[in-house]
Design a protein around this motif. Structure first.
Motif, short mmCIF file in Angstrom:
data_model
loop_
_atom_site.label_atom_id
_atom_site.label_comp_id
_atom_site.label_asym_id
_atom_site.label_seq_id
_atom_site.Cartn_x
_atom_site.Cartn_y
_atom_site.Cartn_z
N GLN A 133 0.83 -1.21 0.00
CA GLN A 133 0.00 0.00 0.00
C GLN A 133 0.87 1.26 0.00
O GLN A 133 0.55 2.25 -0.68
CB GLN A 133 -0.93 -0.01 1.21
N THR A 134 1.96 1.23 0.75
CA THR A 134 2.85 2.39 0.80
C THR A 134 3.49 2.63 -0.56
O THR A 134 3.56 3.78 -1.02
CB THR A 134 3.94 2.17 1.87
N ASP A 182 2.35 1.66 -3.52
CA ASP A 182 1.30 2.12 -4.42
C ASP A 182 1.06 3.62 -4.25
O ASP A 182 0.99 4.38 -5.23
CB ASP A 182 -0.01 1.37 -4.15
N GLN A 183 0.92 4.03 -3.01
CA GLN A 183 0.58 5.43 -2.73
C GLN A 183 1.68 6.37 -3.19
O GLN A 183 1.41 7.38 -3.85
CB GLN A 183 0.32 5.63 -1.24
N LEU A 184 2.93 6.05 -2.84
CA LEU A 184 4.03 6.95 -3.20
C LEU A 184 4.23 7.01 -4.72
O LEU A 184 4.49 8.08 -5.27
CB LEU A 184 5.32 6.50 -2.52
N MET A 185 4.11 5.86 -5.39
CA MET A 185 4.28 5.89 -6.84
C MET A 185 3.11 6.59 -7.53
O MET A 185 3.30 7.34 -8.49
CB MET A 185 4.45 4.46 -7.37
N ASN A 186 1.89 6.38 -7.03
CA ASN A 186 0.73 7.06 -7.61
C ASN A 186 0.82 8.57 -7.44
O ASN A 186 0.35 9.34 -8.29
CB ASN A 186 -0.56 6.55 -6.97
N ASN A 187 1.40 9.00 -6.30
CA ASN A 187 1.51 10.43 -6.00
C ASN A 187 2.73 11.08 -6.63
O ASN A 187 2.95 12.28 -6.46
CB ASN A 187 1.56 10.65 -4.49
N GLY A 188 3.56 10.30 -7.30
CA GLY A 188 4.77 10.84 -7.89
C GLY A 188 5.88 11.08 -6.89
O GLY A 188 6.85 11.78 -7.21
N GLU A 189 5.75 10.51 -5.69
CA GLU A 189 6.79 10.69 -4.67
C GLU A 189 7.88 9.61 -4.74
O GLU A 189 8.89 9.70 -4.05
CB GLU A 189 6.17 10.66 -3.27
N LEU A 190 7.67 8.59 -5.57
CA LEU A 190 8.67 7.55 -5.78
C LEU A 190 8.60 7.12 -7.23
O LEU A 190 7.52 6.80 -7.74
CB LEU A 190 8.41 6.35 -4.86
#
Length: 263
Positions: free
Chosen positions: A58-59, A61-69
């Motif tokens: 989940q972490t 997914d979230q970071l990649m979806n938000n462009g943070e990773l």
């Protein structure tokens, strides 16, 4: 995004091993190659720990979806599965070649079967507790293979921390004589000194909870790096040595990895 089980044979351990591999969105539909993050578990853990206890999928997914990773392949391996924990080392007493398993079996296996960017500067490590030691140790000892390492509550143990417990544990089996060359070759402070001399310095990040029983050890390593002039990032937060802390602060380590990969 999905997590896939992956089994392979380790010649270093002469055993079948498995890991879990996270592939980013669009992986199956593209020919793109991706950087690789190795996410290491701690003592008493396994290749499923980050997935089942650490909220890793989940972490990510979230970071990649938000462009943070940046979209990345993330590998969650076993430490080799011996005893309470191998520390991702080749043991002095010959019990197991757990470092060779990681370097010469696991990493080539992933590069062979997944569309990785097969380059040391696009291959990074991250781990908690024992896995924090493993991440830092593997990166410092193999700077040609790993460009960065991030540690959460890392067991960043040097020879000075081992003196009291050395005779009463399996540490002697891992490193041999406390003041011998084998032990020194796994002391992160001494290996960091070597990297300062030869200029091959992986990017390093550490964070630790201020109520963690390993807090002093992390402070000591941070201060040593400052003393020798090894540029690194260190953060501390309120928290203890538990999954509540690691789930909350895995994103901090991954954002550091993003800052490294972005450059």
């Amino acid at each position: 995004m999905s997590i896939q089980p992956h089994s392979f044979f380790s010649g270093a351990l002469y055993a079948r091993k498995s890991c879990f591999v996270y592939v980013p969105a669009g992986y199956e539909q593209s020919e793109q190659r991706y950087p690789v993050i190795y996410l290491l578990h701690g003592m008493h853990g396994s290749e499923s720990s980050w997935m089942l206890k650490g909220n890793a999928e989940q972490t990510l997914d979230q970071l990649m979806n938000n462009g943070e990773l940046i979209p990345s392949i993330v590998v969650m391996p076993s430490d080799g599965g011996y005893g309470q924990g191998t520390f991702y080392m080749d043991w002095y007493d010959g019990t197991g070649n757990f470092e060779q398993y990681f370097i010469y079996d696991l990493v080539p296996e992933i590069d062979m079967h997944y569309r990785t960017i097969n380059s040391g500067d696009q291959r990074v490590l991250c781990g908690l507790s024992m896995g924090g030691f493993g991440a830092v140790s593997l990166a410092l000892r193999h700077p040609e293979r790993f460009g960065a390492a991030a540690s959460l509550s890392g067991g960043l143990v040097s020879s000075q921390h081992l003196r009291e417990q050395y005779a009463r544990s399996d540490v002697g089996r891992m490193i041999g004589p406390l003041h011998g060359p084998y032990a020194e070759s796994y002391d992160p402070q001494l290996v960091a000194n070597l990297r300062m001399q030869d200029g091959r310095r992986p990017a390093l990040y550490m964070n630790c909870g201020t109520s963690d029983y390993l807090y002093t050890m992390n402070q000591d390593f941070h201060q040593h790096l400052k003393t020798i002039g090894y540029t690194h990032t260190y953060e501390q937060f309120e928290g203890e040595h538990n999954w509540t802390y690691w789930k909350e602060h895995l994103p901090d380590a991954l954002r550091f990895i993003q800052s490294y990969l972005a450059h």
